[in-house]
Design a protein around this motif. Structure first.
Motif: not given
Length: 179
Positions: A129-139
């Motif tokens: 149930f988490e939100f994050d800051n969006g897609m990253t290059e690391e991801e």
């Protein structure tokens, strides 16, 4: 929008996801469905024919889905931002779903409350149930999450999302490390 407003919006959205999870779980229990069949269970037996000259080959929907492969980087192109009429895709536990149908574009497409999940593998986010800051290059560059450290409750949460996605959206492919 201030940081407090964003925090409140994220908190409300997370609460809505939690409530949705509980509702899905309750409906599943009342309907007597089991999540043990896993993703693709209701697509497993459907068959279609492909003409190959005079021969007919039976190919199951599951085989067609497995043949359509997406890497994380490929999947990231399907957020709906580049093409407002194109598909919006989300991967959940290795299966890629087209969520641009059945009203899903309003939720997961650009400007939608859950757009943060589009164009990526949202399995861990859904399970926690988490939100994050969006897609990253690391991801994008990291291996596919094996999800082997999820708690029982997190696994149940993820299974509830899989049931939701199986009931509302069409699986269109599988998530792979590379082509």
């Amino acid at each position: 929008m201030s940081k407090i407003d964003i925090f409140q919006l994220v908190s409300i959205s997370a609460a809505a996801i939690g409530i949705s999870y509980l509702a899905i779980k309750l409906i599943s229990e009342l309907a007597g469905t089991s999540s043990s069949a896993g993703p693709k269970a209701h697509h497993r037996h459907a068959k279609s024919s492909l003409a190959d000259g005079n021969q007919q080959a039976e190919i199951s929907d599951e085989e067609k889905i497995k043949a359509n492969k997406f890497t994380k980087r490929m999947l990231s192109q399907y957020t709906g931002a580049a093409d407002p009429n194109g598909p919006v895709l989300i991967a959940v536990k290795g299966i890629v779903y087209d969520v641009s149908v059945n009203g899903g574009r309003d939720f997961y497409g650009p400007g939608g409350p859950y757009s943060i999940f589009s164009g990526r593998d949202a399995s861990r986010l859904f399970s926690m149930f988490e939100f994050d800051n969006g897609m990253t290059e690391e991801e994008l560059d990291s291996p596919i999450d094996k999800l082997d450290d999820l708690t029982f409750d997190q696994q149940e949460s993820l299974e509830a999302y899989i049931q939701l996605f199986e009931s509302k959206y069409m699986p269109v492919g599988v998530l792979v490390e590379s082509l």
